[in-house]
Enzyme design. Sequence first.
Site, PDB file in Angstrom:
ATOM      1  N   GLU A  16       0.885  -1.179   0.000  1.00  0.00           N
ATOM      2  CA  GLU A  16       0.000   0.000   0.000  1.00  0.00           C
ATOM      3  C   GLU A  16       0.911   1.213   0.000  1.00  0.00           C
ATOM      4  O   GLU A  16       1.518   1.542   1.015  1.00  0.00           O
ATOM      5  CB  GLU A  16      -0.894   0.004   1.249  1.00  0.00           C
ATOM      6  CG  GLU A  16      -1.855  -1.154   1.342  1.00  0.00           C
ATOM      7  CD  GLU A  16      -2.991  -1.088   0.332  1.00  0.00           C
ATOM      8  OE1 GLU A  16      -3.061  -0.123  -0.462  1.00  0.00           O
ATOM      9  OE2 GLU A  16      -3.806  -2.017   0.315  1.00  0.00           O
TER      10      GLU A  16
ATOM     11  N   CYS B 242      -2.505   8.512   3.140  1.00  0.00           N
ATOM     12  CA  CYS B 242      -2.227   8.007   1.790  1.00  0.00           C
ATOM     13  C   CYS B 242      -3.323   8.401   0.821  1.00  0.00           C
ATOM     14  O   CYS B 242      -3.051   8.947  -0.245  1.00  0.00           O
ATOM     15  CB  CYS B 242      -2.037   6.501   1.829  1.00  0.00           C
ATOM     16  SG  CYS B 242      -3.378   5.650   2.641  1.00  0.00           S
TER      17      CYS B 242
HETATM   18  P1  NAD Z   1       8.581   5.057   4.272  1.00  0.00           P
HETATM   19  O1  NAD Z   1       8.515   4.281   3.014  1.00  0.00           O
HETATM   20  O2  NAD Z   1       9.677   6.011   4.464  1.00  0.00           O
HETATM   21  O3  NAD Z   1       8.631   4.075   5.523  1.00  0.00           O
HETATM   22  C1  NAD Z   1       7.687   3.041   5.706  1.00  0.00           C
HETATM   23  C2  NAD Z   1       8.315   1.924   6.510  1.00  0.00           C
HETATM   24  O4  NAD Z   1       9.349   1.309   5.743  1.00  0.00           O
HETATM   25  C3  NAD Z   1       8.950   2.351   7.822  1.00  0.00           C
HETATM   26  O5  NAD Z   1       8.627   1.393   8.811  1.00  0.00           O
HETATM   27  C4  NAD Z   1      10.439   2.303   7.502  1.00  0.00           C
HETATM   28  O6  NAD Z   1      11.242   2.085   8.631  1.00  0.00           O
HETATM   29  C5  NAD Z   1      10.509   1.122   6.561  1.00  0.00           C
HETATM   30  N1  NAD Z   1      11.705   1.061   5.704  1.00  0.00           N
HETATM   31  C6  NAD Z   1      12.653   2.007   5.500  1.00  0.00           C
HETATM   32  N2  NAD Z   1      13.573   1.559   4.600  1.00  0.00           N
HETATM   33  C7  NAD Z   1      13.182   0.307   4.222  1.00  0.00           C
HETATM   34  C8  NAD Z   1      13.678  -0.655   3.307  1.00  0.00           C
HETATM   35  N3  NAD Z   1      14.771  -0.439   2.586  1.00  0.00           N
HETATM   36  N4  NAD Z   1      12.993  -1.807   3.162  1.00  0.00           N
HETATM   37  C9  NAD Z   1      11.853  -2.044   3.856  1.00  0.00           C
HETATM   38  N5  NAD Z   1      11.328  -1.167   4.736  1.00  0.00           N
HETATM   39  C10 NAD Z   1      11.979   0.001   4.930  1.00  0.00           C
HETATM   40  O7  NAD Z   1       7.152   5.774   4.388  1.00  0.00           O
HETATM   41  P2  NAD Z   1       6.657   6.797   5.502  1.00  0.00           P
HETATM   42  O8  NAD Z   1       7.369   8.098   5.272  1.00  0.00           O
HETATM   43  O9  NAD Z   1       6.725   6.162   6.839  1.00  0.00           O
HETATM   44  O10 NAD Z   1       5.112   6.945   5.111  1.00  0.00           O
HETATM   45  C11 NAD Z   1       4.650   7.881   4.204  1.00  0.00           C
HETATM   46  C12 NAD Z   1       4.310   7.242   2.875  1.00  0.00           C
HETATM   47  O11 NAD Z   1       3.445   6.125   3.075  1.00  0.00           O
HETATM   48  C13 NAD Z   1       3.546   8.146   1.926  1.00  0.00           C
HETATM   49  O12 NAD Z   1       4.065   8.032   0.619  1.00  0.00           O
HETATM   50  C14 NAD Z   1       2.131   7.621   1.966  1.00  0.00           C
HETATM   51  O13 NAD Z   1       1.364   7.919   0.831  1.00  0.00           O
HETATM   52  C15 NAD Z   1       2.354   6.180   2.170  1.00  0.00           C
HETATM   53  N6  NAD Z   1       1.188   5.550   2.788  1.00  0.00           N
HETATM   54  C16 NAD Z   1       0.416   4.743   2.033  1.00  0.00           C
HETATM   55  C17 NAD Z   1      -0.722   4.167   2.570  1.00  0.00           C
HETATM   56  C18 NAD Z   1      -1.608   3.275   1.748  1.00  0.00           C
HETATM   57  O14 NAD Z   1      -2.429   2.561   2.312  1.00  0.00           O
HETATM   58  N7  NAD Z   1      -1.472   3.257   0.448  1.00  0.00           N
HETATM   59  C19 NAD Z   1      -1.059   4.419   3.898  1.00  0.00           C
HETATM   60  C20 NAD Z   1      -0.232   5.254   4.653  1.00  0.00           C
HETATM   61  C21 NAD Z   1       0.901   5.800   4.071  1.00  0.00           C
END
Ligand code: NAD
Length: 468
Positions: free
Chosen positions: A246, A280
């Site tokens: 997501e 999101c």
């Molecule tokens: P992010 O991608 O920076 O982080 C998400 C998670 O991934 C965190 O737990 C982080 O520690 C982890 N992470 C970091 N590096 C990683 C790697 N290399 N491999 C795997 N995991 C890793 O996102 P964010 O800044 O926490 O959230 C904001 C983003 O999330 C926005 O783009 C938003 O649109 C999206 N979002 C989407 C939904 C949806 O349902 N589509 C819901 C909420 C947020």
Amino acid sequence: MIEFDLTIGGAPVKTARRFEVMNPATGTAAGLAPNAGLAELDAAVAAAKAAFRDWSRKPDAELQAMCEAVAAKIGEHAEELAQIITTEQGKPLNGLGSRWEMGGAAAWAGYTAGLSLRVKVLQDNAEGRVELHRKPLGVVGSITPWNFPVMIAIWHIMPALRTGNTVVIKPSPNTPLSTLRLVQIINEVLPAGVVNVVTGDDQAENLGAAMSAHPDIRKVVFTGSCATGQKVMASAAQTMKRLTLELGGNDAGIVLPDADPQAIAEGLFWGAFINNGQTCAAMKRLYVHESIHDAVCAALVEFARNIPVGDGRDETSILGPVQNRMQFDKVSRLVADAKERGTVLLGGAPDAGLFFPPTIISGLKNGDPLVDEEQFGPALPVISYSDVDAAIAAANDSPNGLGGSVWSSDPEAAKAVALQLECGSVWINKHGAIQPNAPFGGVKSSGLGVEFAEEGLAEYTDIQTVFS
Ligand code: NAD
């Protein structure tokens, strides 16, 4: 200072190092979280793998009863968890804030507990009987973002448990405390090892990256940015993991010429500014027909200027600060650029600390960064259009495809436009309203697979077809 241990195999686990978690409203430390490394991750996966044997063999009714017990626990601890969410995430207790998030978490947990994937008989005749069975996968790795830490954790954990899987969850380093406590609470009613939590600061070791490649994790459910989602998908390939991704959105709203500006202003505002735009499926671009453009902008600004912004722990606040410095800097950059290109109708400049007022800027177009990029913050670009087909094309001119909305006094006309939008969910006269009985997911670069409802539950299973 709020401080919790990891939970691995049903027991608290301390780490040698911890990291600070900030309260974004004050800029001061709110708590300490365990800074786990690969050894703790391996221990958590091993605990989940060991627990899977018994958990996956439980009769369906028992799994359901245990999931209902988890849902009840979440309800009992809703206020405690809401307080932690507000402290680390910044969102207010009230409005569409942390108490609302906990209401959603409890509702989703309860609804998901009641779902069931029954055996389907595909054929039963003289030639033979064919049955479709749904089997749990094993250990599910859940990686969550910082915008709705507990609600998204529940979206990941509950369908995994309900279908007989066990879980290792890793929250964002920005908001680990509420998930650490959530897992403690649900472990009060679950067998040891069924749900485990690891937290880390993503510095020396990146637990999310390690989970995506871990040989004993059978599926990753990831909510976060598109860029990280792509990395997860790449590293999952080696072990052929199942994935639900997501990812980010840049949802468009289209206001048709027959809409009533006064009637839609409140819905437009919350569609865009829920959780300060850090959602999101928030509306991140608004296309308004030129004939009512000024009236819609005026009604929207009038509604938005009365929203109290402040420290989330203040019961009167309805919006809080931006959650973290990186996000704040991104919103500041996009708004500074948009000011040069368009007209600021409200807000437009950062406040103290991480506070950024609701900002509405008109006179923008596709190609402008605030329109093209996911701002994920309290700044809405308004784009005037004259031709509906051109507005639909502009809305679809994005690599993202999470949500969209159409606003009109004629719901059928709105639906005809809605069906032309390239996105996984589309709303008429509202935006972002999700519910546990309706699948939710992105198309194009916004993700892979869906969450919620039976379709979401099925993603935590493999099919086994039985021919007899
Ligand atoms: P992010 O991608 O920076 O982080 C998400 C998670 O991934 C965190 O737990 C982080 O520690 C982890 N992470 C970091 N590096 C990683 C790697 N290399 N491999 C795997 N995991 C890793 O996102 P964010 O800044 O926490 O959230 C904001 C983003 O999330 C926005 O783009 C938003 O649109 C999206 N979002 C989407 C939904 C949806 O349902 N589509 C819901 C909420 C947020």
